[in-house]
Each structure stands twice: as structure tokens, then as C-alpha cells.
Design a protein around this motif. Structure first.
Motif, PDB file in Angstrom:
ATOM      1  N   ARG A   1      -2.625   1.157  13.702  1.00  0.00           N
ATOM      2  CA  ARG A   1      -2.920  -0.280  13.743  1.00  0.00           C
ATOM      3  C   ARG A   1      -4.340  -0.547  14.226  1.00  0.00           C
ATOM      4  O   ARG A   1      -4.980  -1.529  13.811  1.00  0.00           O
ATOM      5  CB  ARG A   1      -1.896  -1.006  14.605  1.00  0.00           C
ATOM      6  CG  ARG A   1      -1.890  -0.630  16.064  1.00  0.00           C
ATOM      7  CD  ARG A   1      -0.891  -1.494  16.849  1.00  0.00           C
ATOM      8  NE  ARG A   1      -0.831  -1.124  18.254  1.00  0.00           N
ATOM      9  CZ  ARG A   1      -0.045  -0.200  18.752  1.00  0.00           C
ATOM     10  NH1 ARG A   1       0.782   0.470  17.932  1.00  0.00           N
ATOM     11  NH2 ARG A   1      -0.051   0.085  20.048  1.00  0.00           N
TER      12      ARG A   1
ATOM     13  N   LEU B   1      -9.135   1.366   4.151  1.00  0.00           N
ATOM     14  CA  LEU B   1      -8.293   0.313   4.732  1.00  0.00           C
ATOM     15  C   LEU B   1      -6.920   0.269   4.049  1.00  0.00           C
ATOM     16  O   LEU B   1      -5.892   0.116   4.731  1.00  0.00           O
ATOM     17  CB  LEU B   1      -9.000  -1.040   4.599  1.00  0.00           C
ATOM     18  CG  LEU B   1      -8.208  -2.258   5.117  1.00  0.00           C
ATOM     19  CD1 LEU B   1      -7.886  -2.101   6.598  1.00  0.00           C
ATOM     20  CD2 LEU B   1      -8.990  -3.545   4.862  1.00  0.00           C
ATOM     21  N   ASP B   2      -6.902   0.394   2.727  1.00  0.00           N
ATOM     22  CA  ASP B   2      -5.614   0.399   2.009  1.00  0.00           C
ATOM     23  C   ASP B   2      -4.706   1.517   2.522  1.00  0.00           C
ATOM     24  O   ASP B   2      -3.512   1.312   2.792  1.00  0.00           O
ATOM     25  CB  ASP B   2      -5.850   0.581   0.505  1.00  0.00           C
ATOM     26  CG  ASP B   2      -6.358  -0.684  -0.173  1.00  0.00           C
ATOM     27  OD1 ASP B   2      -6.253  -1.762   0.450  1.00  0.00           O
ATOM     28  OD2 ASP B   2      -6.853  -0.592  -1.318  1.00  0.00           O
TER      29      ASP B   2
ATOM     30  N   VAL C   1      -6.709   0.070  11.324  1.00  0.00           N
ATOM     31  CA  VAL C   1      -6.709  -1.074  10.400  1.00  0.00           C
ATOM     32  C   VAL C   1      -7.640  -2.163  10.919  1.00  0.00           C
ATOM     33  O   VAL C   1      -8.484  -2.700  10.180  1.00  0.00           O
ATOM     34  CB  VAL C   1      -5.270  -1.616  10.218  1.00  0.00           C
ATOM     35  CG1 VAL C   1      -5.294  -2.946   9.453  1.00  0.00           C
ATOM     36  CG2 VAL C   1      -4.399  -0.596   9.476  1.00  0.00           C
ATOM     37  N   LYS C   2      -7.521  -2.494  12.183  1.00  0.00           N
ATOM     38  CA  LYS C   2      -8.378  -3.541  12.773  1.00  0.00           C
ATOM     39  C   LYS C   2      -9.853  -3.136  12.723  1.00  0.00           C
ATOM     40  O   LYS C   2     -10.725  -3.953  12.420  1.00  0.00           O
ATOM     41  CB  LYS C   2      -7.957  -3.803  14.206  1.00  0.00           C
ATOM     42  CG  LYS C   2      -6.600  -4.493  14.330  1.00  0.00           C
ATOM     43  CD  LYS C   2      -6.235  -4.724  15.790  1.00  0.00           C
ATOM     44  CE  LYS C   2      -4.869  -5.389  15.924  1.00  0.00           C
ATOM     45  NZ  LYS C   2      -4.488  -5.586  17.350  1.00  0.00           N
TER      46      LYS C   2
ATOM     47  N   ALA D   1      -4.906   3.078   5.407  1.00  0.00           N
ATOM     48  CA  ALA D   1      -4.568   2.837   6.817  1.00  0.00           C
ATOM     49  C   ALA D   1      -3.418   1.840   6.936  1.00  0.00           C
ATOM     50  O   ALA D   1      -2.535   1.991   7.793  1.00  0.00           O
ATOM     51  CB  ALA D   1      -5.796   2.332   7.559  1.00  0.00           C
ATOM     52  N   LYS D   2      -3.419   0.813   6.083  1.00  0.00           N
ATOM     53  CA  LYS D   2      -2.325  -0.168   6.114  1.00  0.00           C
ATOM     54  C   LYS D   2      -0.989   0.478   5.743  1.00  0.00           C
ATOM     55  O   LYS D   2       0.048   0.202   6.366  1.00  0.00           O
ATOM     56  CB  LYS D   2      -2.626  -1.314   5.156  1.00  0.00           C
ATOM     57  CG  LYS D   2      -3.721  -2.248   5.636  1.00  0.00           C
ATOM     58  CD  LYS D   2      -3.977  -3.344   4.594  1.00  0.00           C
ATOM     59  CE  LYS D   2      -5.031  -4.332   5.080  1.00  0.00           C
ATOM     60  NZ  LYS D   2      -5.314  -5.381   4.067  1.00  0.00           N
TER      61      LYS D   2
ATOM     62  N   GLN E   1     -11.155  -3.433   9.123  1.00  0.00           N
ATOM     63  CA  GLN E   1     -11.307  -4.854   8.753  1.00  0.00           C
ATOM     64  C   GLN E   1     -12.561  -5.447   9.377  1.00  0.00           C
ATOM     65  O   GLN E   1     -13.281  -6.226   8.734  1.00  0.00           O
ATOM     66  CB  GLN E   1     -10.059  -5.625   9.212  1.00  0.00           C
ATOM     67  CG  GLN E   1      -8.811  -5.321   8.391  1.00  0.00           C
ATOM     68  CD  GLN E   1      -7.560  -5.978   8.955  1.00  0.00           C
ATOM     69  OE1 GLN E   1      -7.490  -6.250  10.162  1.00  0.00           O
ATOM     70  NE2 GLN E   1      -6.574  -6.214   8.100  1.00  0.00           N
TER      71      GLN E   1
ATOM     72  N   ASN F   1       0.821  -1.216   0.000  1.00  0.00           N
ATOM     73  CA  ASN F   1       0.000   0.000   0.000  1.00  0.00           C
ATOM     74  C   ASN F   1       0.856   1.267   0.000  1.00  0.00           C
ATOM     75  O   ASN F   1       0.383   2.343   0.387  1.00  0.00           O
ATOM     76  CB  ASN F   1      -0.965   0.002   1.183  1.00  0.00           C
ATOM     77  CG  ASN F   1      -1.999  -1.099   1.083  1.00  0.00           C
ATOM     78  OD1 ASN F   1      -1.977  -2.047   1.856  1.00  0.00           O
ATOM     79  ND2 ASN F   1      -2.886  -1.010   0.097  1.00  0.00           N
TER      80      ASN F   1
ATOM     81  N   GLU G   1       0.064   2.604   8.714  1.00  0.00           N
ATOM     82  CA  GLU G   1       0.569   1.756   9.797  1.00  0.00           C
ATOM     83  C   GLU G   1       2.027   1.353   9.519  1.00  0.00           C
ATOM     84  O   GLU G   1       2.863   1.369  10.429  1.00  0.00           O
ATOM     85  CB  GLU G   1      -0.309   0.509   9.925  1.00  0.00           C
ATOM     86  CG  GLU G   1       0.169  -0.457  11.011  1.00  0.00           C
ATOM     87  CD  GLU G   1      -0.596  -1.770  11.006  1.00  0.00           C
ATOM     88  OE1 GLU G   1      -0.566  -2.466  12.028  1.00  0.00           O
ATOM     89  OE2 GLU G   1      -1.221  -2.097   9.963  1.00  0.00           O
TER      90      GLU G   1
END
Length: 626
Positions: free
Chosen positions: A612, A470-471, A615-616, A473-474, A619, A423, A477
Motif C-alpha cells: 500500500r 503502479l498497476d 502504491v501511494k 503495485a495495485k 501515485q 489489475n 496490494e
């Protein structure tokens, strides 16, 4: 003249029998052999006039007696046996051979000899004549005098070395003179053979012409090629420790063009320590220890002042190469390449005011690409970035240029070469040996995320929008885990790949560390509407400042690319945010996403989610939508 080939059974037959004919009765117009001639003459009823048949076919007579029939002259040439024969020989052992008229055979042989003479004159003789003389003794003497003049500048201890160089020159001249003398002798011999051959042709000696073996077979010795390179003295530096360096190397004139080309500015790019148009800041990033150096090029300088030698010597220095040090160190026609080699060889300081010594050249980064392999295609629609669709070799690529602020490109290149995450956009390399400087990245055909949202937003599902968040955020992170603060998280700084994966892209404001403090006032380029309150008030950035900006990015995604704080200026935004103002959530945003945005926008950084945790959370939202 092409010879006429005739079969024996078709040549000079008697009109009365099948024997070979020797005579012709002009009155009766009859061709006759020996026996039939007597019978024909016995007929007294007619007048007869007998002549040799073959004598009517040519205007000259050959004095070439037939070896088989002494009383006959040869008038035919047997091409199979390669010899002259008479008409009587035709019906004998030569009956089935190929024949030509003897006159034509002689003419053909003459032409062969003449062509061979011309070939020898144009090739072998010319080569020998070119190499027999032409040595310019004045140039030899000038080279020797240059050695003497150089000797006068140094102490007596180097005269033995000068003598060795003179011996080389004298040996070179002696060898060439010996070759030239030998060629002169060979020239006389060839001219003698040619004169004999020409005399033979003028005498029209048929026997000698036919028996002539050729010129080349008489030339036993090949020409001696004279080495036409003239030695001269390459000026060396007067170094009392190394005798050879005081004289320089003995060179020859044929080497001059190659040497000048090697030392020309065109070949500067072949040196690995030449980094092209990298910036001052990039040079300072790569120079680490005393003695390291590199050469770079700068714009907006006159021709003689476009190169800078950057060094590390108790600190980083940048030395602008001007005409004066070039002329002083390496002569009026000196080049930067020569100057660098001179400084490396002698160990001299860069300048009286700069004690730097060039000891360790710093090679170009492996990420530097060959400019010729990069092709630019159409420009992408963006909100500020200069992006082009393009190729690197056979590979489809995204190419970025930034002529107004190339520091941005080098900052990105510096960080992206170490990042490795699905990402975060992948760096292929950069090209800086020419202008404009180009940053080459993987194919991101979807373009900038902001343009993607504005174009496709209404058709994107909530799940797709959540996946986009999400992409990002990853990627965020990952950089936080690697001790970096992005400082400019926004939809405009993300790219969309061909298969729809979103990746963090622009790292020009990124800093290494867990805390970054801005000193002084904010610059015009600070993204006010994405900046956390603590950064606006105190200039302090942490990874949690990126979390605030991520919340703004989520709002951009779910609003399909609208401008945050619509209708508010930067000044109004800076005034209202510290007082607790927060944007309303975009229409139809899921409650879970709205809650996450609000967690990102907590006034106190310690109350915000970490990357992190984001991300959780995302998801979990995606799984719950199934």
C-alpha cells in the motif's frame, strides 16, 4: 389419356344448317341433321350412303341409353353435369357446357379407380397387414420365464410383485392380439372390396364404373396399430426391503437403444458429478465432507482403467475403476455411469478395502465451460507460458494451456475465481471435460508485459513506465489484503490489456496466509533472481518477500525488459545477494523510482515498504511529473 374438352357450339353441326348432326353421307361427304337427311336422300341424281356420324369415331359401341332421348345411345360426356348424353342433348340444356368424348371419360375414370386401388393396397392395406400378425410369443414367454427365474433367487414375499409384472405382460399381449385379430378381419373386408372393384373393371360395366363411389369411402374403421415393443425384464438388485428393486422395471424392446445410449460413456459428460480431467489435487480441494464424491478422468490408462472415483470418507480417497468391480457390480458390459448409480442406490461401500459410500455428488464448478465454445487462434510470443489468442463464443479471449503441468491451470482457476480487481486478470472459466485442459481469461491483446517492454520499451515515457509499476503495485496490494502471497512477482507474470492496463496474471505459486514455509530444497522452478534473501536462506515467504520481487520488476520495467543480474548465474546470485550486492539502476531511471527500488531491496523484511505504501509513493511520483 387426357380428355379433349369441347364447347357445345363446336360439336357435330349439320353441313346444311345449324342443327346438331347425327348422320354422315359417305358418298357426298356431308354431315346431316334429321331434317336435312330426308331432303338429301330425296336427291336421286346421286348415290347416297348414310351412316351414323359418331359411330365412325370409335371402334366400339356403348350400350348406354340416353335418359332424355330413349332411341339414342350416349356418346358424349358432359363434364359439368358429370353424366353421359347423346348428340341431341348437346343443342338442348347442355348447349354451353364442357364436353369430352365418352370413351375418353370412361378411360379416365378407369385410371382413377386403378390408381385408388393401388394407393389403398400400398397404404391402408399394407398397414393393416403389417399389424395383423407378427407377435413373437417365444419372446413373451422368454420374458415371463425371466421373471420366474428371478423369483427363484428371492424369498416368497416378492412373488406377488412378480405376478403383477406377468399380468402386465399378458395384458400387453392380449391387447395386441385383439388389435391383430381386428386388423385381420378388416384385411378380409378390404380384399373383398378390392376383388369386387377389380371384377367391375374386368366386366367393363360402364354404368357401374361411372357410378363407383370409391374404395376409401367404404373403409369405415381405421387400422389398429399393434404395439411392437416386446416387454422384457430389466434385472434388478435383490433387495429385501424394496420389492420393486428386486425385480427391476418392466421395459420394452424399443426402450433398449435409448437406455444403452443414456448409460454409455459418451453421456458421462452429461453428469454434473463428472469433472473431466481435473487433477488429483483439484479433486481434493473440492471434496469437503463425508459422503461427497466426484468422478474424474486420467490419462495414460488402458480403456477400462481411465476413470477415478474421488471420495471424502474420513479423509480423501481415489478409487481407480477397473474391469473387475464393473463386471462384479453391473455385469460384463457395465459402465462407470451404471456403477455410480448402483453404488448410490444400494449404499454399498466402494470396495472391501475402501469403505467410502457415495452419498453426495459434487457438481462441476460453474467456471467449467463448454469445450465446443472455445476456439484457439494464433499462439502468443511469451517467455514460458503457453498462451493463445482465441474466442469464447462471440467474446475475444486469452486461452492458456499447460499440458506438462495442468496443476498450474487449476491452481490459477481456483484463485482467480475469487479475485476481483482491475489489475488482476479476469477469469472467464476453464474447460476440463476433454484434453487439453484450457484456462480462458479476458482479452489481453497487449500480451505478456516482458514481451511488451522488449518490443516497446525504448518508446515508452517515464510516466508510462511508472504507471505500469503502479498497476502491478495495485494488484499486489489487493492480494495482500486478501491474505495471499504471490511468490512469483515478475514482468513475465503480468499481462497488458488492449487499452494498456497491466494486470497480475500467473498465480501458480501463490499461497494463502501471511507466512509460507517451504520444506526441503528449492525446486528447479523457483525464480532465484526474483526471490527475497530470507526465502533463499530459510524458505520463508511473507508479503514482504513479494515486495522484494516487485523491486526486481521495477528494474525490468525501467530497463525495458532486460534480464536481472545480467551475466550472473543463479548460483552467483544466491551467493552475492545475502552479502549485500544490489543491481545498478537502469539508465535514465528517475531518482525517486531508484529510491523506491532500494527500499524494496532492504535485507531485513521489516524495513521494506508495504504494497500500500508503494502504491501511494508511485501515485505521488506520477502527480509530481505533471
Amino acid at each position: 389419356m387426357a380428355s379433349v374438352v369441347t364447347r357445345a357450339q363446336d360439336i357435330i353441326r349439320c353441313s346444311l344448317c345449324e342443327n346438331g348432326a347425327y348422320y354422315h353421307c359417305l358418298k357426298c361427304r356431308t354431315i346431316l341433321c334429321d331434317d336435312c337427311t330426308s331432303t338429301h336422300l330425296s336427291d336421286k341424281s346421286k348415290n347416297h350412303e348414310i351412316v351414323s356420324y359418331t359411330s365412325q369415331k370409335r371402334n366400339f359401341a356403348f350400350d348406354y341409353e340416353c335418359a332424355a332421348h330413349n332411341r339414342n345411345n350416349c356418346e358424349i360426356y358432359c363434364k359439368d353435369c358429370k353424366k353421359p348424353i347423346c348428340t341431341k342433348c348437346v343443342t338442348g340444356e347442355h348447349r354451353k357446357h364442357n364436353f369430352a368424348d365418352l370413351e375418353e371419360a370412361v378411360d379416365e375414370k378407369k385410371a382413377e379407380i386403378l390408381n385408388e386401388i393401388q394407393e389403398v393396397e400400398a397404404t391402408i392395406l399394407k398397414e393393416i397387414q403389417d399389424n395383423k400378425i407378427g407377435l413373437n410369443n417365444d419372446e413373451y414367454e422368454a420374458a415371463i420365464e425371466a421373471i420366474f427365474a428371478q423369483e427363484d433367487l428371492i424369498c416368497e414375499t416378492v412373488r406377488n410383485y412378480g405376478s403383477k409384472l406377468r399380468e402386465q405382460i399378458m395384458k400387453h399381449r392380449k391387447e395386441n392380439e385383439e388389435k391383430a385379430n381386428k386388423n385381420a378381419f378388416e384385411e378380409k373386408e378390404i380384399l373383398r372390396i378390392i376383388q369386387i372393384s377389380e371384377s367391375m373393371l374386368k366386366s367393363d360395366d360402364t354404368k357401374a364404373i361411372l357410378e363407383f363411389k370409391g374404395l376409401k369411402c367404404q373403409l369405415s374403421v381405421p387400422s389398429q396399430s399393434v404395439d411392437r415393443s416386446i416387454p422384457f425384464l430389466e434385472d434388478g438388485l435383490v433387495n429385501m426391503d424394496i420389492v420393486s428393486s428386486m425385480f427391476g422395471a418392466l421395459m420394452f424392446s424399443d426402450d433398449v437403444e435409448d437406455k444403452e445410449k443414456m448409460l454409455s460413456e459418451e453421456n458421462l459428460s452429461d453428469q454434473l458429478w463428472f469433472h473431466g480431467f481435473i487433477t488429483r489435487e483439484e479433486a481434493e480441494r473440492v471434496l469437503k465432507k463425508n459422503g461427497e464424491f466426484l468422478v474424474r478422468e486420467v490419462e495414460k490408462r488402458i480403456e477400462e482403467e481411465r476413470f477415478v472415483i474421488s471420495t471424502c470418507w474420513n479423509g480423501i480417497t481415489h478409487f481407480l475403476v477397473t474391469k473387475e468391480p464393473l463386471e462384479k457390480r453391473v455385469g460384463p458390459n457395465g459402465t462407470v455411469l451404471q456403477l455410480v448409480r448402483h453404488l448410490q442406490t444400494t449404499g454399498e461401500a466402494l470396495a472391501p478395502s475402501n469403505p467410502s459410500v457415495l452419498q453426495f455428488p459434487v457438481d462441476r464448478d460453474m467456471c467449467q465451460l463448454d469445450y465446443d465454445n472455445i476456439k484457439l487462434g494464433p499462439k502468443m510470443e511469451t517467455s514460458g507460458h503457453n498462451l493463445f489468442r482465441g474466442t469464447f463464443g462471440e467474446q475475444i479471449a486469452l486461452v492458456r494451456s499447460d499440458p506438462q503441468d495442468e496443476n498450474r491451470l487449476f491452481k490459477n482457476a481456483h484463485l482467480l475465481r475469487f479475485f476481483n480487481h482491475p489489475n488482476i486478470v479476469n477469469l472467464i472459466g476453464y474447460a476440463a471435460l476433454h484434453k487439453p485442459v484450457l484456462l480462458v481469461m479476458e482479452d489481453m491483446s497487449g500480451g505478456p508485459l516482458l514481451m511488451y517492454l522488449r518490443k516497446n520499451g525504448p518508446s515508452l515515457t517515464t510516466r508510462k513506465k511508472t504507471n505500469i509499476c503502479l498497476d502491478v503495485a495495485k494488484g499486489l496490494e489487493y492480494i495482500h489484503e486478501n491474505n495471499c502471497i504471490h511468490r512469483d512477482v515478475a514482468a513475465r507474470n503480468c499481462l497488458v490489456s488492449t487499452d494498456g492496463v497491466v494486470k497480475l496474471f500467473d498465480f501458480w505459486m501463490t499461497e494463502i496466509g501471511n507466512v509460507f514455509q517451504v520444506s526441503g530444497k528449492f525446486g528447479r522452478q523457483v525464480p532465484i533472481k526474483w526471490t527475497a534473501p530470507e526465502a533463499l536462506l530459510t524458505g520463508t515467504y511473507t508479503p514482504l518477500s513479494d515486495v522484494w520481487a516487485f523491486g526486481i520488476l521495477m528494474w525490468e520495467v525501467f530497463s525495458c525488459g532486460q534480464l536481472p543480474y545480467t551475466g550472473m548465474s543463479n548460483k552467483e546470485t544466491m551467493e552475492k545477494i545475502p552479502k549485500g550486492y544490489r543491481m545498478e539502476s537502469p539508465k535514465d531511471s528517475p531518482k525517486s523510482c531508484v529510491n523506491l527500488m532500494m527500499k524494496c531491496w532492504q535485507e531485513k523484511p521489516e524495513k521494506r515498504c508495504r504494497a500500500r505504501e508503494i502504491v501511494k509513493g508511485l501515485q505521488t511520483m506520477i502527480l509530481s511529473e505533471k
